[in-house]
Design a protein around this motif. Structure first.
Motif, PDB file in Angstrom:
ATOM      1  N   GLU A  39       0.737  -1.132  -0.113  1.00 26.80           N
ATOM      2  CA  GLU A  39       0.017   0.021  -0.060  1.00 26.80           C
ATOM      3  C   GLU A  39       1.083   1.173  -0.161  1.00 26.80           C
ATOM      4  OE1 GLU A  39      -1.928   3.617   1.331  1.00 26.80           O
ATOM      5  OE2 GLU A  39      -0.584   2.467   2.836  1.00 26.80           O
ATOM      6  N   GLN A  40       1.644   1.268   1.052  1.00 30.93           N
ATOM      7  CA  GLN A  40       2.947   2.404   0.833  1.00 30.93           C
ATOM      8  C   GLN A  40       3.586   2.637  -0.462  1.00 30.93           C
ATOM      9  OE1 GLN A  40       5.410   1.385   4.100  1.00 30.93           O
ATOM     10  NE2 GLN A  40       4.227   2.572   5.890  1.00 30.93           N
ATOM     11  N   LEU A  41       3.957   1.851  -0.891  1.00 32.23           N
ATOM     12  CA  LEU A  41       4.816   1.838  -2.190  1.00 32.23           C
ATOM     13  C   LEU A  41       3.763   2.103  -3.384  1.00 32.23           C
ATOM     14  CD1 LEU A  41       6.945  -1.387  -2.254  1.00 32.23           C
ATOM     15  CD2 LEU A  41       7.699   1.017  -1.851  1.00 32.23           C
ATOM     16  N   GLY A  42       2.642   1.600  -3.219  1.00 31.81           N
ATOM     17  CA  GLY A  42       1.710   2.023  -4.536  1.00 31.81           C
ATOM     18  C   GLY A  42       1.194   3.440  -4.410  1.00 31.81           C
ATOM     19  N   ARG A  43       1.230   3.985  -3.082  1.00 34.93           N
ATOM     20  CA  ARG A  43       0.679   5.222  -2.781  1.00 34.93           C
ATOM     21  C   ARG A  43       1.768   6.153  -3.256  1.00 34.93           C
ATOM     22  NH1 ARG A  43       0.017   5.059   2.312  1.00 34.93           N
ATOM     23  NH2 ARG A  43       1.998   5.933   2.719  1.00 34.93           N
ATOM     24  N   ARG A  44       3.206   5.913  -2.926  1.00 32.97           N
ATOM     25  CA  ARG A  44       4.553   6.517  -3.381  1.00 32.97           C
ATOM     26  C   ARG A  44       4.424   6.749  -5.005  1.00 32.97           C
ATOM     27  NH1 ARG A  44       8.169   4.146   1.000  1.00 32.97           N
ATOM     28  NH2 ARG A  44       7.351   4.914   2.865  1.00 32.97           N
ATOM     29  N   GLY A  45       4.290   5.529  -5.560  1.00 28.54           N
ATOM     30  CA  GLY A  45       4.271   5.466  -6.807  1.00 28.54           C
ATOM     31  C   GLY A  45       3.299   6.355  -7.487  1.00 28.54           C
ATOM     32  N   ARG A  46       2.127   6.416  -7.055  1.00 30.43           N
ATOM     33  CA  ARG A  46       1.107   7.180  -7.585  1.00 30.43           C
ATOM     34  C   ARG A  46       1.549   8.719  -7.429  1.00 30.43           C
ATOM     35  NH1 ARG A  46      -3.218   9.228  -9.491  1.00 30.43           N
ATOM     36  NH2 ARG A  46      -4.971   9.873  -8.912  1.00 30.43           N
ATOM     37  N   GLU A  47       1.889   9.177  -6.163  1.00 30.70           N
ATOM     38  CA  GLU A  47       2.243  10.488  -6.065  1.00 30.70           C
ATOM     39  C   GLU A  47       3.615  10.798  -7.001  1.00 30.70           C
ATOM     40  OE1 GLU A  47       3.491  10.405  -1.961  1.00 30.70           O
ATOM     41  OE2 GLU A  47       1.258  10.390  -1.294  1.00 30.70           O
ATOM     42  N   TYR A  48       4.444  10.085  -7.272  1.00 28.57           N
ATOM     43  CA  TYR A  48       5.398  10.150  -8.082  1.00 28.57           C
ATOM     44  C   TYR A  48       4.900  10.392  -9.510  1.00 28.57           C
ATOM     45  CZ  TYR A  48       9.723  10.110 -10.715  1.00 28.57           C
ATOM     46  OH  TYR A  48      10.621  10.347 -11.734  1.00 28.57           O
ATOM     47  N   ALA A  49       4.080   9.513  -9.878  1.00 29.65           N
ATOM     48  CA  ALA A  49       3.707   9.634 -11.480  1.00 29.65           C
ATOM     49  C   ALA A  49       2.735  10.937 -11.626  1.00 29.65           C
ATOM     50  CB  ALA A  49       2.672   8.395 -11.470  1.00 29.65           C
ATOM     51  N   VAL A  50       1.891  11.435 -10.632  1.00 29.53           N
ATOM     52  CA  VAL A  50       1.085  12.503 -10.502  1.00 29.53           C
ATOM     53  C   VAL A  50       2.030  13.794 -10.696  1.00 29.53           C
ATOM     54  CG1 VAL A  50      -0.585  14.056  -9.487  1.00 29.53           C
ATOM     55  CG2 VAL A  50      -1.121  11.738  -9.657  1.00 29.53           C
ATOM     56  N   ALA A  51       2.908  13.685  -9.902  1.00 31.15           N
ATOM     57  CA  ALA A  51       3.914  15.051  -9.745  1.00 31.15           C
ATOM     58  C   ALA A  51       4.844  15.038 -10.930  1.00 31.15           C
ATOM     59  CB  ALA A  51       4.824  14.811  -8.521  1.00 31.15           C
ATOM     60  N   TYR A  52       5.458  13.982 -11.616  1.00 32.50           N
ATOM     61  CA  TYR A  52       6.242  14.142 -12.557  1.00 32.50           C
ATOM     62  C   TYR A  52       5.906  13.648 -13.852  1.00 32.50           C
ATOM     63  CZ  TYR A  52       9.471  15.069  -8.694  1.00 32.50           C
ATOM     64  OH  TYR A  52      10.133  15.624  -7.716  1.00 32.50           O
ATOM     65  N   LEU A  53       4.871  12.772 -13.980  1.00 29.50           N
ATOM     66  CA  LEU A  53       4.567  12.246 -15.333  1.00 29.50           C
ATOM     67  C   LEU A  53       3.126  12.499 -15.643  1.00 29.50           C
ATOM     68  CD1 LEU A  53       5.939   8.870 -14.501  1.00 29.50           C
ATOM     69  CD2 LEU A  53       6.964  10.420 -15.792  1.00 29.50           C
ATOM     70  N   GLY A  54       2.301  13.296 -14.615  1.00 26.64           N
ATOM     71  CA  GLY A  54       0.984  13.579 -15.168  1.00 26.64           C
ATOM     72  C   GLY A  54       0.834  14.827 -16.045  1.00 26.64           C
ATOM     73  N   HIS A  55      -0.085  14.823 -16.458  1.00 22.51           N
ATOM     74  CA  HIS A  55      -0.185  15.776 -17.886  1.00 22.51           C
ATOM     75  C   HIS A  55       0.229  17.305 -17.425  1.00 22.51           C
ATOM     76  CE1 HIS A  55      -3.416  12.945 -19.177  1.00 22.51           C
ATOM     77  NE2 HIS A  55      -2.885  13.221 -20.342  1.00 22.51           N
ATOM     78  N   GLY A  56      -0.338  17.885 -16.501  1.00 17.53           N
ATOM     79  CA  GLY A  56       0.108  19.003 -15.877  1.00 17.53           C
ATOM     80  C   GLY A  56       1.714  19.146 -15.747  1.00 17.53           C
ATOM     81  N   ALA A  57       2.394  18.232 -15.391  1.00 18.60           N
ATOM     82  CA  ALA A  57       3.868  18.173 -14.992  1.00 18.60           C
ATOM     83  C   ALA A  57       4.440  18.351 -16.312  1.00 18.60           C
ATOM     84  CB  ALA A  57       4.213  17.032 -14.172  1.00 18.60           C
ATOM     85  N   VAL A  58       4.206  17.325 -17.416  1.00 17.00           N
ATOM     86  CA  VAL A  58       4.704  17.047 -18.644  1.00 17.00           C
ATOM     87  C   VAL A  58       4.686  18.253 -19.390  1.00 17.00           C
ATOM     88  CG1 VAL A  58       4.486  15.676 -20.675  1.00 17.00           C
ATOM     89  CG2 VAL A  58       4.586  14.678 -18.383  1.00 17.00           C
ATOM     90  N   LEU A  59       3.370  18.785 -19.336  1.00 17.99           N
ATOM     91  CA  LEU A  59       3.131  20.047 -20.172  1.00 17.99           C
ATOM     92  C   LEU A  59       3.776  21.396 -19.803  1.00 17.99           C
ATOM     93  CD1 LEU A  59      -0.813  19.582 -21.216  1.00 17.99           C
ATOM     94  CD2 LEU A  59       1.031  19.307 -22.595  1.00 17.99           C
ATOM     95  N   GLY A  60       3.905  21.444 -18.368  1.00 23.72           N
ATOM     96  CA  GLY A  60       4.615  22.393 -18.050  1.00 23.72           C
ATOM     97  C   GLY A  60       6.154  22.405 -18.148  1.00 23.72           C
ATOM     98  N   ARG A  61       6.730  21.384 -18.339  1.00 26.62           N
ATOM     99  CA  ARG A  61       8.308  21.189 -18.577  1.00 26.62           C
ATOM    100  C   ARG A  61       8.237  21.345 -20.058  1.00 26.62           C
ATOM    101  NH1 ARG A  61       8.025  16.569 -15.105  1.00 26.62           N
ATOM    102  NH2 ARG A  61       7.986  15.161 -17.035  1.00 26.62           N
ATOM    103  N   PHE A  62       7.085  20.847 -21.011  1.00 32.70           N
ATOM    104  CA  PHE A  62       7.024  21.175 -22.386  1.00 32.70           C
ATOM    105  C   PHE A  62       7.177  22.678 -22.875  1.00 32.70           C
ATOM    106  CE2 PHE A  62       4.854  21.374 -26.717  1.00 32.70           C
ATOM    107  CZ  PHE A  62       5.788  20.673 -27.449  1.00 32.70           C
ATOM    108  N   GLU A  63       6.332  23.224 -21.998  1.00 38.55           N
ATOM    109  CA  GLU A  63       6.304  24.706 -22.195  1.00 38.55           C
ATOM    110  C   GLU A  63       7.581  25.568 -21.850  1.00 38.55           C
ATOM    111  OE1 GLU A  63       3.184  28.436 -20.837  1.00 38.55           O
ATOM    112  OE2 GLU A  63       3.247  26.735 -19.685  1.00 38.55           O
TER     113      GLU A  63
END
Length: 70
Positions: A39-63
Motif C-alpha cells: 500500500e505504501q509503495l503504491g501510494r508513493r508510486g502514484r504520488e510520483y507519477a502525478v507529480a512528474y508524469l501527469g499531464h500538468g507536469a509534462v505540459l509544464g516542462r514542455f512549455e
C-alpha cells in the motif's frame, strides 16, 4: 542512468539487481506477504507519477522547453 532510476524507484518500489532471478523472486514473495508495504509503495508510486508524469507536469516542462527555444 541506471543508478538514478534505481534511486527514484527505491522510494516507490522495490529495486533488485538486474538479471538476478533469485532477488526478483524474493522481492515478489516479500511483497506478497506485506500488504502494508504494498500500500505504501503504491501510494508513493502514484504520488510520483502525478507529480512528474501527469499531464500538468509534462505540459509544464514542455512549455518551459518551448520558451527556451523560441
Amino acid at each position: 542512468k541506471r543508478q538514478q532510476l534505481a534511486s527514484v524507484l527505491k522510494s516507490a518500489g522495490v529495486v533488485v539487481p538486474p538479471e538476478i532471478l533469485d532477488s526478483f523472486v524474493k522481492a515478489i514473495v516479500d511483497l506478497a506477504g506485506n500488504p502494508k508495504q504494498r500500500e505504501q509503495l503504491g501510494r508513493r508510486g502514484r504520488e510520483y507519477a502525478v507529480a512528474y508524469l501527469g499531464h500538468g507536469a509534462v505540459l509544464g516542462r514542455f512549455e518551459e522547453y518551448l520558451k527556451e527555444v523560441i
